[in-house]
Design a protein around this motif. Structure first.
Motif, PDB file in Angstrom:
ATOM      1  N   LYS A  34      45.263 -11.312  13.925  1.00  0.00           N
ATOM      2  CA  LYS A  34      45.999 -12.296  13.121  1.00  0.00           C
ATOM      3  C   LYS A  34      45.069 -13.397  12.617  1.00  0.00           C
ATOM      4  N   ALA A  38      44.292 -14.287   8.729  1.00  0.00           N
ATOM      5  CA  ALA A  38      44.499 -15.630   8.195  1.00  0.00           C
ATOM      6  C   ALA A  38      43.223 -16.170   7.559  1.00  0.00           C
ATOM      7  N   GLU A  41      42.783 -14.345   4.256  1.00  0.00           N
ATOM      8  CA  GLU A  41      43.721 -14.871   3.255  1.00  0.00           C
ATOM      9  C   GLU A  41      43.307 -16.260   2.797  1.00  0.00           C
ATOM     10  N   LYS A  61      50.347 -21.610   3.193  1.00  0.00           N
ATOM     11  CA  LYS A  61      51.123 -20.644   3.954  1.00  0.00           C
ATOM     12  C   LYS A  61      50.243 -19.968   5.006  1.00  0.00           C
ATOM     13  N   ALA A  62      49.003 -19.619   4.645  1.00  0.00           N
ATOM     14  CA  ALA A  62      48.078 -18.994   5.601  1.00  0.00           C
ATOM     15  C   ALA A  62      47.757 -19.960   6.737  1.00  0.00           C
ATOM     16  N   LYS A  65      50.750 -20.107   9.022  1.00  0.00           N
ATOM     17  CA  LYS A  65      50.814 -18.920   9.877  1.00  0.00           C
ATOM     18  C   LYS A  65      49.822 -19.029  11.023  1.00  0.00           C
ATOM     19  N   LYS A  66      48.614 -19.474  10.709  1.00  0.00           N
ATOM     20  CA  LYS A  66      47.591 -19.608  11.742  1.00  0.00           C
ATOM     21  C   LYS A  66      48.021 -20.624  12.796  1.00  0.00           C
ATOM     22  N   ALA A  68      51.086 -21.417  13.557  1.00  0.00           N
ATOM     23  CA  ALA A  68      52.194 -20.830  14.320  1.00  0.00           C
ATOM     24  C   ALA A  68      51.663 -19.872  15.375  1.00  0.00           C
ATOM     25  N   VAL A  69      50.643 -19.088  15.017  1.00  0.00           N
ATOM     26  CA  VAL A  69      50.036 -18.173  15.984  1.00  0.00           C
ATOM     27  C   VAL A  69      49.413 -18.964  17.117  1.00  0.00           C
ATOM     28  N   ASN A  72      52.121 -20.388  19.311  1.00  0.00           N
ATOM     29  CA  ASN A  72      52.728 -19.321  20.105  1.00  0.00           C
ATOM     30  C   ASN A  72      51.833 -18.959  21.284  1.00  0.00           C
TER      31      ASN A  72
END
Length: 80
Positions: A34, A38, A41, A61-62, A65-66, A68-69, A72
Motif C-alpha cells: 500500500k 501511494a 500515485e 487523495k493519495a 489514503k497513506k 489512513a493506512v 490503521n
C-alpha cells in the motif's frame, strides 16, 4: 555485484522472518504494498501537477489514503 543473488535474498527473508515472525509477515507485506502504491500515485500526481490542475485532488487523495493506512497500522498495534 550490485544485483542480489538468490542466496542473499533467502538470507534476508530468514532474518525478516526471525525479526517479525510468521504471523506478522502478511501484514508487513500488505502495508509495504500500500505504501509503494501511494508513493507511485503521489509521484505520478506531482509530475502531472504542472500540466493539469486536476492532479491536486489525486495527490491529496493519495496522501489521505497513506494517512489512513498509517492510522490503521497504529490502531492494530495498540490492539495487540
Amino acid at each position: 555485484m550490485g544485483i542480489l543473488s538468490p542466496t542473499h535474498l533467502i538470507i534476508i527473508l530468514v532474518i525478516v522472518l526471525i525479526i517479525f515472525g510468521p504471523s506478522r509477515l502478511p501484514q508487513l507485506g500488505k502495508s509495504l504494498g500500500k505504501t509503494m502504491k501511494a508513493i507511485r500515485e503521489g509521484a505520478d500526481g506531482d509530475a502531472d501537477d504542472e500540466d493539469d490542475a486536476s492532479a491536486k485532488p489525486k495527490v491529496a487523495k493519495a496522501k489521505a489514503k497513506k494517512q489512513a493506512v498509517n492510522d490503521n497500522d497504529v490502531l492494530e498495534d495498540e490492539e495487540e
